[in-house]
Design a protein around this motif. Structure first.
Motif, PDB file in Angstrom:
ATOM      1  N   GLU A 342      18.684 -32.585   3.802  1.00 32.98           N
ATOM      2  CA  GLU A 342      18.402 -31.732   2.644  1.00 32.98           C
ATOM      3  C   GLU A 342      19.080 -30.369   2.790  1.00 32.98           C
ATOM      4  O   GLU A 342      19.612 -29.819   1.823  1.00 32.98           O
ATOM      5  CB  GLU A 342      16.889 -31.550   2.499  1.00 32.98           C
ATOM      6  CG  GLU A 342      16.478 -30.781   1.265  1.00 32.98           C
ATOM      7  CD  GLU A 342      14.983 -30.818   1.015  1.00 32.98           C
ATOM      8  OE1 GLU A 342      14.499 -29.943   0.290  1.00 32.98           O
ATOM      9  OE2 GLU A 342      14.323 -31.722   1.548  1.00 32.98           O
ATOM     10  N   LEU A 343      19.079 -29.827   4.014  1.00 32.83           N
ATOM     11  CA  LEU A 343      19.690 -28.513   4.232  1.00 32.83           C
ATOM     12  C   LEU A 343      21.204 -28.560   4.080  1.00 32.83           C
ATOM     13  O   LEU A 343      21.817 -27.608   3.584  1.00 32.83           O
ATOM     14  CB  LEU A 343      19.304 -27.974   5.609  1.00 32.83           C
ATOM     15  CG  LEU A 343      17.802 -27.706   5.819  1.00 32.83           C
ATOM     16  CD1 LEU A 343      17.551 -27.157   7.206  1.00 32.83           C
ATOM     17  CD2 LEU A 343      17.261 -26.752   4.755  1.00 32.83           C
ATOM     18  N   LEU A 361      25.652 -32.996  13.676  1.00 31.20           N
ATOM     19  CA  LEU A 361      24.642 -32.074  14.196  1.00 31.20           C
ATOM     20  C   LEU A 361      23.964 -32.673  15.429  1.00 31.20           C
ATOM     21  O   LEU A 361      23.715 -31.974  16.419  1.00 31.20           O
ATOM     22  CB  LEU A 361      23.607 -31.762  13.117  1.00 31.20           C
ATOM     23  CG  LEU A 361      22.413 -30.895  13.547  1.00 31.20           C
ATOM     24  CD1 LEU A 361      22.882 -29.501  13.967  1.00 31.20           C
ATOM     25  CD2 LEU A 361      21.373 -30.800  12.430  1.00 31.20           C
ATOM     26  N   GLY A 362      23.673 -33.974  15.374  1.00 31.52           N
ATOM     27  CA  GLY A 362      23.075 -34.650  16.521  1.00 31.52           C
ATOM     28  C   GLY A 362      23.970 -34.585  17.741  1.00 31.52           C
ATOM     29  O   GLY A 362      23.498 -34.355  18.866  1.00 31.52           O
ATOM     30  N   VAL A 363      25.266 -34.781  17.558  1.00 34.75           N
ATOM     31  CA  VAL A 363      26.223 -34.718  18.670  1.00 34.75           C
ATOM     32  C   VAL A 363      26.258 -33.308  19.263  1.00 34.75           C
ATOM     33  O   VAL A 363      26.241 -33.135  20.489  1.00 34.75           O
ATOM     34  CB  VAL A 363      27.636 -35.130  18.198  1.00 34.75           C
ATOM     35  CG1 VAL A 363      28.651 -34.910  19.314  1.00 34.75           C
ATOM     36  CG2 VAL A 363      27.646 -36.589  17.762  1.00 34.75           C
ATOM     37  N   VAL A 364      26.302 -32.304  18.391  1.00 37.15           N
ATOM     38  CA  VAL A 364      26.356 -30.910  18.852  1.00 37.15           C
ATOM     39  C   VAL A 364      25.113 -30.577  19.687  1.00 37.15           C
ATOM     40  O   VAL A 364      25.214 -29.997  20.779  1.00 37.15           O
ATOM     41  CB  VAL A 364      26.472 -29.947  17.653  1.00 37.15           C
ATOM     42  CG1 VAL A 364      26.291 -28.496  18.110  1.00 37.15           C
ATOM     43  CG2 VAL A 364      27.818 -30.113  16.974  1.00 37.15           C
ATOM     44  N   ILE A 395      21.528 -15.198  14.905  1.00 37.08           N
ATOM     45  CA  ILE A 395      22.732 -14.842  14.146  1.00 37.08           C
ATOM     46  C   ILE A 395      23.108 -15.954  13.169  1.00 37.08           C
ATOM     47  O   ILE A 395      23.445 -15.695  12.000  1.00 37.08           O
ATOM     48  CB  ILE A 395      23.905 -14.551  15.112  1.00 37.08           C
ATOM     49  CG1 ILE A 395      23.611 -13.278  15.920  1.00 37.08           C
ATOM     50  CG2 ILE A 395      25.215 -14.411  14.353  1.00 37.08           C
ATOM     51  CD1 ILE A 395      24.591 -13.032  17.048  1.00 37.08           C
ATOM     52  N   THR A 396      23.041 -17.205  13.613  1.00 34.96           N
ATOM     53  CA  THR A 396      23.458 -18.321  12.758  1.00 34.96           C
ATOM     54  C   THR A 396      22.474 -18.587  11.622  1.00 34.96           C
ATOM     55  O   THR A 396      22.886 -18.852  10.489  1.00 34.96           O
ATOM     56  CB  THR A 396      23.639 -19.593  13.608  1.00 34.96           C
ATOM     57  OG1 THR A 396      22.448 -19.840  14.379  1.00 34.96           O
ATOM     58  CG2 THR A 396      24.811 -19.446  14.569  1.00 34.96           C
ATOM     59  N   ALA A 430      28.821 -24.656   9.707  1.00 33.34           N
ATOM     60  CA  ALA A 430      29.012 -24.332  11.120  1.00 33.34           C
ATOM     61  C   ALA A 430      27.799 -23.586  11.683  1.00 33.34           C
ATOM     62  O   ALA A 430      27.423 -23.776  12.853  1.00 33.34           O
ATOM     63  CB  ALA A 430      30.275 -23.489  11.293  1.00 33.34           C
ATOM     64  N   ALA A 431      27.175 -22.739  10.863  1.00 33.17           N
ATOM     65  CA  ALA A 431      26.003 -21.983  11.313  1.00 33.17           C
ATOM     66  C   ALA A 431      24.861 -22.917  11.682  1.00 33.17           C
ATOM     67  O   ALA A 431      24.162 -22.700  12.677  1.00 33.17           O
ATOM     68  CB  ALA A 431      25.562 -21.005  10.220  1.00 33.17           C
ATOM     69  N   LEU A 432      24.654 -23.968  10.880  1.00 35.11           N
ATOM     70  CA  LEU A 432      23.607 -24.935  11.202  1.00 35.11           C
ATOM     71  C   LEU A 432      23.906 -25.642  12.517  1.00 35.11           C
ATOM     72  O   LEU A 432      23.010 -25.887  13.334  1.00 35.11           O
ATOM     73  CB  LEU A 432      23.447 -25.954  10.075  1.00 35.11           C
ATOM     74  CG  LEU A 432      22.784 -25.447   8.793  1.00 35.11           C
ATOM     75  CD1 LEU A 432      22.745 -26.554   7.751  1.00 35.11           C
ATOM     76  CD2 LEU A 432      21.376 -24.935   9.056  1.00 35.11           C
ATOM     77  N   PHE A 433      25.182 -25.988  12.739  1.00 30.97           N
ATOM     78  CA  PHE A 433      25.560 -26.620  14.005  1.00 30.97           C
ATOM     79  C   PHE A 433      25.296 -25.687  15.185  1.00 30.97           C
ATOM     80  O   PHE A 433      24.706 -26.073  16.192  1.00 30.97           O
ATOM     81  CB  PHE A 433      27.042 -27.014  13.994  1.00 30.97           C
ATOM     82  CG  PHE A 433      27.380 -28.128  13.041  1.00 30.97           C
ATOM     83  CD1 PHE A 433      26.439 -29.075  12.678  1.00 30.97           C
ATOM     84  CD2 PHE A 433      28.645 -28.226  12.499  1.00 30.97           C
ATOM     85  CE1 PHE A 433      26.743 -30.102  11.805  1.00 30.97           C
ATOM     86  CE2 PHE A 433      28.971 -29.252  11.622  1.00 30.97           C
ATOM     87  CZ  PHE A 433      28.017 -30.192  11.272  1.00 30.97           C
TER      88      PHE A 433
END
Length: 600
Positions: A342-343, A361-364, A395-396, A430-433
């Motif tokens: 959703e995000l 995201l899971g990999v990161v 920050i992210t 990228a911020a979410l990652f």
């Protein structure tokens, strides 16, 4: 001349011995610099048997992670939405948000009960048997979900699965912290917290693969992911029977000293009468005996009373562990994990790309969690890792909040963004990652690690279980609240709130959290008996580690006070002969060493 040459050769030889002695700690520290201190322990204790045990209990963390990743992806699958009413156009936005939060948070609700059960089961059954019981409960919950014909049956299966997952967060960290040598204890416990993201990553990829290769009308699209929980639980159960030894600390606690020494010997790859084994057993036994005397005729009510009334334990629970759970869960990281799909759509990602980005995201998170476990948590220490992690996360998340505030139209279907808005959208992605990287380095490691390290053995599993009740209660509240927070606070408001929580978290870390990396579990009591305003900032400096096991150092000098040539058992502030069975022989060896050094 010949005599002079011989003397010179002797001097060179002796100097070489001393040079080698001086160089060994440096060499070992360099080789294992992220996990072994300069006063390195015997190299045998870092062995395959120990690592296999840590791996089995560490991978237990994937139970919670796989569910979070699986349910996050499943709620974006067309077949799941259709089957459980998430695609019902007759429902209002509020009703859909409520249904979605109920499905997502039902495991957390069950996990609260599981953490309560762990207060009893982990000490009563032992760490290994408790793990095996959890695997059976987990399989039962997964089977109910596989055959769910209604949302009510899905709730029941997820609730039972939660009873298992709630216990894993006590079993895994307790066992790994108890069997791991102090130099790699942070890494060992972080393997459990890192496995959460191994599970999340697998859950995301299963959902992404399902939407690509299985028809949207097929029930199998979401059943495949749930079925893999049965495989994972069965695998952990089998591995625990093949490779795991019960915790020596628990065995001493329940009155099985012979078995405790036998298991510790196997885990350390050292003989039972080795000075290192004797020193470690002495430390544990001293604490167990004093705690048994203090704990005589006490039940769970007395343990809870002790948490509230004993000053040092009260500080550990309320000022450190409880705040770690409260601040960590409301920093927004788990909301990002569970509602990732959703995000990502709020950031302008649409269609199947939402599931693809969730998988990334899971990999990161998986990679950053294990990089933290192996290279940061013991090398930098708990406090510094927490500072860096929370700062990155702040920050992210702040950037993501600002993006949602400035470019709200990115969430709309068919929205056309300008070039600058598209670049800002990629930045939000990228911020979410990167927020996941900050979370795994900071709060995620600390929320499991501190509770398993700082409590005395008599109350460790009870306090860890109580801490995990707070963990899942806050996670349940966060999971339930986020969909409605996004509606009530215009999306961006929720993330500004998370940023405020993280600022409080930075102050909390500086003032309340002591650095305990590299300390033995038996040495924690001294720090927390200091005045409360000194514990976090000055505790380790004012209370060095004087435990017996801390006196074992590595050396290549041939003449030592033990029968092994590579161990030197130092005496610092107190006599240690009473803990060594061959004390007379040790004295003779020390005298020999003194004479040897005088000659040099």
């Amino acid at each position: 001349m010949g005599s002079d040459k011989k003397d010179n050769r002797s001097i060179i030889s002796r100097n070489s011995v001393h040079d080698e002695e001086k160089q060994v700690p440096t060499t070992v520290a360099s080789k294992y610099r992220w996990k072994v201190n300069a006063d390195s322990s015997p190299p045998e204790i870092y062995n395959r048997t120990l690592y296999l045990c840590i791996f089995v209990f560490g991978i237990l963390g994937a139970a919670r992670g796989f569910d979070e990743g699986n349910i996050s992806g499943a709620m974006a699958l067309p077949s799941f939405k259709k089957y459980f009413g998430l695609a019902d156009k007759h429902k209002t936005k509020d009703e859909l948000a409520n249904l979605k939060s109920n499905i997502a948070s039902m495991v957390q609700l069950g996990a609260i009960g599981g953490a309560m059960i762990a207060m009893y089961s982990v000490d009563k059954l032992g760490r290994v048997r408790a793990l095996q019981a959890v695997c059976i409960i987990w399989i039962i919950g997964a089977i109910l979900q596989v055959f769910a014909q209604s949302v009510g049956m899905l709730y029941a299966g997820r609730l039972i699965e939660g009873l298992a997952i709630g216990q894993t967060t006590t079993i895994g960290p307790s066992f790994t912290s108890e069997v791991a040598p102090k130099a790699i204890r942070g890494m060992a416990v972080s393997i459990f917290s890192g496995a959460v993201y191994l599970g999340i990553m697998c859950g995301y990829f299963v959902s992404y693969g399902a939407v690509l290769h299985i028809s949207n009308d097929s029930r199998k699209q979401w059943v495949v992911g749930v079925s893999l929980k049965i495989v994972l639980a069965g695998l952990i159960f089998i591995l625990s029977m093949l490779f795991c030894y019960e915790s020596p600390r628990w065995l001493l606690k329940v009155g099985q000293p012979d078995k405790a020494i036998e298991n510790l010997s196997k885990l350390r790859h050292l003989p039972p009468d080795h000075p290192y084994i004797i020193g470690e057993i002495s430390d544990i036994n001293e604490q167990v005996l004093s705690e048994k005397e203090a704990k005589a005729n006490r039940n769970l009510l007395h343990q809870f009373k002790e948490i509230v009334t004993v000053k040092s334990i009260r500080y550990r629970f309320f000022a450190v562990c409880a705040l770690a759970q409260l601040l960590g869960q409301w920093s927004g990281a788990n909301a990002v994990t569970i509602y990732a799909s959703e995000l990502f759509s709020l950031a302008g990602i649409k269609g199947t790309d939402v599931l693809k980005m969730s998988a990334v995201l899971g990999v990161v998170k998986f990679i950053s969690a294990y990089l933290c476990a192996f290279f940061i948590i013991d090398f930098l220490g708990r406090r510094r890792a927490l500072y860096i992690g929370v700062t990155i996360q702040f920050i992210t998340i702040l950037y993501f909040a600002i993006f949602l505030h400035v470019v709200p139209q990115a969430a709309d279907d068919g929205a056309v963004l300008t070039a600058s808005q598209k670049r800002a959208s990629l930045g939000a992605l990228a911020a979410l990652f990167l927020s996941g990287t900050g979370w795994t380095m900071g709060f995620n490691s600390i929320q499991y690690l501190l509770g398993s390290e700082i409590f005395p053995l008599k109350i460790r599993s009870f306090a860890q279980s109580l801490t995990m009740i707070l963990h899942f209660a806050n996670q349940y509240g966060n999971s339930k609240a986020l969909p409605k927070m996004l509606l009530a606070m215009n999306n961006f408001g929720a993330f500004y709130f998370f940023c405020g929580v993280m600022l409080i978290g930075l102050f909390w870390c500086w003032f309340f959290v002591p650095e305990v990396a590299g300390r033995s579990l038996e040495s924690m009591e001294d720090i927390f008996n200091l005045p409360w305003y000194l514990i976090g900032r000055k505790g380790p400096e004012l209370c060095p580690d004087y435990s017996e096991i801390n006196k074992i150092t590595y050396t290549t000098l041939g003449a030592t006070n033990t029968y092994e040539s590579h161990i030197n058992y130092l005496e610092k502030d107190k006599a240690s002969q009473e803990f060594v069975e061959n004390a007379d022989e040790a004295k003779e060896n020390r005298d020999s060493l003194d004479k040897f050094q005088e000659k040099v």
